[in-house]
Design an enzyme around this catalytic site. Sequence first.
Site, PDB file in Angstrom:
ATOM      1  N   ASP A   1     -15.545   5.450   0.972  1.00  0.00           N
ATOM      2  CA  ASP A   1     -16.327   6.684   1.038  1.00  0.00           C
ATOM      3  C   ASP A   1     -16.529   7.119   2.486  1.00  0.00           C
ATOM      4  O   ASP A   1     -17.190   6.440   3.272  1.00  0.00           O
ATOM      5  CB  ASP A   1     -17.676   6.452   0.361  1.00  0.00           C
ATOM      6  CG  ASP A   1     -18.492   7.726   0.279  1.00  0.00           C
ATOM      7  OD1 ASP A   1     -17.919   8.809   0.444  1.00  0.00           O
ATOM      8  OD2 ASP A   1     -19.692   7.620   0.055  1.00  0.00           O
TER       9      ASP A   1
ATOM     10  N   GLN B   1       0.819  -1.203   0.000  1.00  0.00           N
ATOM     11  CA  GLN B   1       0.000   0.000   0.000  1.00  0.00           C
ATOM     12  C   GLN B   1       0.859   1.263   0.000  1.00  0.00           C
ATOM     13  O   GLN B   1       1.953   1.293   0.562  1.00  0.00           O
ATOM     14  CB  GLN B   1      -0.910   0.003   1.236  1.00  0.00           C
ATOM     15  CG  GLN B   1      -1.869  -1.168   1.270  1.00  0.00           C
ATOM     16  CD  GLN B   1      -2.585  -1.259   2.609  1.00  0.00           C
ATOM     17  OE1 GLN B   1      -2.347  -0.476   3.505  1.00  0.00           O
ATOM     18  NE2 GLN B   1      -3.465  -2.233   2.731  1.00  0.00           N
TER      19      GLN B   1
ATOM     20  N   ASP C   1      -6.963 -10.296   5.140  1.00  0.00           N
ATOM     21  CA  ASP C   1      -5.648 -10.196   4.516  1.00  0.00           C
ATOM     22  C   ASP C   1      -4.501 -10.273   5.521  1.00  0.00           C
ATOM     23  O   ASP C   1      -3.403  -9.821   5.233  1.00  0.00           O
ATOM     24  CB  ASP C   1      -5.556  -8.875   3.740  1.00  0.00           C
ATOM     25  CG  ASP C   1      -4.342  -8.828   2.812  1.00  0.00           C
ATOM     26  OD1 ASP C   1      -4.132  -9.796   2.072  1.00  0.00           O
ATOM     27  OD2 ASP C   1      -3.608  -7.822   2.845  1.00  0.00           O
TER      28      ASP C   1
ATOM     29  N   GLU D   1       3.060  -9.347  13.348  1.00  0.00           N
ATOM     30  CA  GLU D   1       4.273  -8.963  14.052  1.00  0.00           C
ATOM     31  C   GLU D   1       4.123  -9.144  15.559  1.00  0.00           C
ATOM     32  O   GLU D   1       3.040  -8.975  16.113  1.00  0.00           O
ATOM     33  CB  GLU D   1       4.632  -7.497  13.766  1.00  0.00           C
ATOM     34  CG  GLU D   1       5.226  -7.252  12.392  1.00  0.00           C
ATOM     35  CD  GLU D   1       4.158  -7.155  11.302  1.00  0.00           C
ATOM     36  OE1 GLU D   1       4.522  -7.214  10.117  1.00  0.00           O
ATOM     37  OE2 GLU D   1       2.957  -7.042  11.642  1.00  0.00           O
TER      38      GLU D   1
ATOM     39  N   THR E   1      -0.018   7.134  11.684  1.00  0.00           N
ATOM     40  CA  THR E   1       0.192   6.054  12.658  1.00  0.00           C
ATOM     41  C   THR E   1       1.512   6.268  13.382  1.00  0.00           C
ATOM     42  O   THR E   1       2.555   6.461  12.739  1.00  0.00           O
ATOM     43  CB  THR E   1       0.209   4.683  11.969  1.00  0.00           C
ATOM     44  OG1 THR E   1      -1.020   4.490  11.266  1.00  0.00           O
ATOM     45  CG2 THR E   1       0.388   3.558  12.991  1.00  0.00           C
ATOM     46  N   LEU E   2       1.472   6.233  14.697  1.00  0.00           N
ATOM     47  CA  LEU E   2       2.672   6.438  15.503  1.00  0.00           C
ATOM     48  C   LEU E   2       3.596   5.230  15.402  1.00  0.00           C
ATOM     49  O   LEU E   2       3.181   4.093  15.617  1.00  0.00           O
ATOM     50  CB  LEU E   2       2.280   6.666  16.962  1.00  0.00           C
ATOM     51  CG  LEU E   2       3.394   7.077  17.917  1.00  0.00           C
ATOM     52  CD1 LEU E   2       3.888   8.477  17.604  1.00  0.00           C
ATOM     53  CD2 LEU E   2       2.911   7.007  19.365  1.00  0.00           C
ATOM     54  N   TRP E   3       4.842   5.482  15.074  1.00  0.00           N
ATOM     55  CA  TRP E   3       5.853   4.425  14.973  1.00  0.00           C
ATOM     56  C   TRP E   3       6.176   3.908  16.367  1.00  0.00           C
ATOM     57  O   TRP E   3       6.368   4.689  17.301  1.00  0.00           O
ATOM     58  CB  TRP E   3       7.105   5.005  14.316  1.00  0.00           C
ATOM     59  CG  TRP E   3       8.090   4.009  13.804  1.00  0.00           C
ATOM     60  CD1 TRP E   3       9.093   3.419  14.503  1.00  0.00           C
ATOM     61  CD2 TRP E   3       8.193   3.507  12.469  1.00  0.00           C
ATOM     62  NE1 TRP E   3       9.821   2.576  13.703  1.00  0.00           N
ATOM     63  CE2 TRP E   3       9.280   2.607  12.435  1.00  0.00           C
ATOM     64  CE3 TRP E   3       7.469   3.731  11.291  1.00  0.00           C
ATOM     65  CZ2 TRP E   3       9.664   1.940  11.271  1.00  0.00           C
ATOM     66  CZ3 TRP E   3       7.850   3.063  10.135  1.00  0.00           C
ATOM     67  CH2 TRP E   3       8.933   2.172  10.137  1.00  0.00           C
ATOM     68  N   LEU E   4       6.254   2.603  16.513  1.00  0.00           N
ATOM     69  CA  LEU E   4       6.614   2.028  17.806  1.00  0.00           C
ATOM     70  C   LEU E   4       8.073   2.332  18.136  1.00  0.00           C
ATOM     71  O   LEU E   4       8.910   2.432  17.231  1.00  0.00           O
ATOM     72  CB  LEU E   4       6.381   0.513  17.789  1.00  0.00           C
ATOM     73  CG  LEU E   4       4.917   0.066  17.741  1.00  0.00           C
ATOM     74  CD1 LEU E   4       4.811  -1.439  17.523  1.00  0.00           C
ATOM     75  CD2 LEU E   4       4.174   0.478  18.999  1.00  0.00           C
TER      76      LEU E   4
ATOM     77  N   ASP F   1      -1.149  -2.640  10.355  1.00  0.00           N
ATOM     78  CA  ASP F   1      -1.588  -2.667   8.961  1.00  0.00           C
ATOM     79  C   ASP F   1      -3.025  -3.161   8.806  1.00  0.00           C
ATOM     80  O   ASP F   1      -3.279  -4.272   8.340  1.00  0.00           O
ATOM     81  CB  ASP F   1      -0.648  -3.540   8.121  1.00  0.00           C
ATOM     82  CG  ASP F   1       0.745  -2.947   8.013  1.00  0.00           C
ATOM     83  OD1 ASP F   1       0.863  -1.719   8.070  1.00  0.00           O
ATOM     84  OD2 ASP F   1       1.714  -3.716   7.890  1.00  0.00           O
TER      85      ASP F   1
END
Length: 427
Positions: free
Chosen positions: A142, A107, A289, A294, A222-225, A309
């Site tokens: 939408d 994506q 999907d 992780e 999205t906050l990165w770990l 994700d």
Amino acid sequence: MKLKQRVVLLCAVLFLLGLAKVFLLDGGESSFASRRDLRAFRKMEGSLTLARGAKLTHTLQSPWEVAGQWVGPREVYPDETPELAAVLNALSSARVERADVGYKGTQLKALLVLDGGQKVVFKPKRYRRDYVVEGEPYAGYDRHNAEIAAFHLDRILGFRRAPLVVGRFMNLKTEIKPVATDQLLSTFLVHANNTCFYGKCYYCRETEPACADGDVMEGSVTLWLPDVWPLQKHRHPWGRTYREGKLARWEYDESYCEAVKKMPPYDAGPRLLDVIDTAIFDYLIGNADRHHYESFQDDGGASMLILLDNAKSFGNPALDERSILAPLYQCCISKVSKRYGEEFSITVLHRVRVSTWNRLNLLKGGVLSSAMLQATAHDPAFPVLTELHLSALDRRLNGILSTVRQCIETQGTDNTLIEDRLNLPHP
């Protein structure tokens, strides 16, 4: 005893019976666990509403430091987070210091560094293929954003395994392009007076860019770990093959769960219970999907399955893809097999967490969709979900409850529900 006293006594008895019905939910688990879960549910309800524009009341730590200290082996954020609104507001408004193409994947995304050095992932809002719902055309993206909705569903379910996400309107011309790397800049273009970019990913193409409304693009951040919590990728045991004509083993082997239970890390610890929880989560959001997942590295199977994700969710609200629930219903079956000419019974059992079962019961009757509306009301991208998707959440919840009840009826409560609340200390 006077009539009035009898009426008062009767009312008191009925009230106590009502409490008992609430505390002893459908699964028949202990009243102590049910009371504890009810208190946790009420606490969650009280914290759903988040104030727009909130800021930290102290200046000793940045929002990123606060959020980084929340992370532990079994949670991305704790049960009580009074600073959550302030952290989400910072995500939606902090200055962008640097912009680059996103990490590899299927994506389109951009990797941003916000003021203070905090990495985040920006996913543009994009429209997917159209569906037909109740005879009317319906665009899959939408007026909603899947990542935002999934994060708040994680809050409502009490899992606390999804990274923080918030909607953001990003001015590509003034916020991104001046700080973008050459690699990202090379993917920018103008289409019909709208600024667009196509980034870099497996399916990113110049002919299919994401376009802003003029220069302003809606998306999710999205906050990165924290880097001190490196991730390890695992193949999902119920993943699909994505090959035409080739089925995964779980799609034809009814006893597949028994085989999974013999493989590490599913043979011990909480990982298989996490897979069951995730199947419930994915069924609610319509995510078929999750071929990989992780966890934190070198955890020996003890840390959580992290809900990353979730963008390929909330597609067709009329489709309830039951196969997503395979880990739940396949781990609760009985079958008769033959060996040496004699029949014998194989019972493949696995358990659903009592806390999960209690929370699901407390969310039925339209409570789930109402909670989602309340939880996302603060978000800059509100309304995050359409009415059709909100209705789908309540409908799919009923399907999950029915599946677990069938397991309880055939295998018994003790063989279906388990009290498992593994809490590992923060480092």
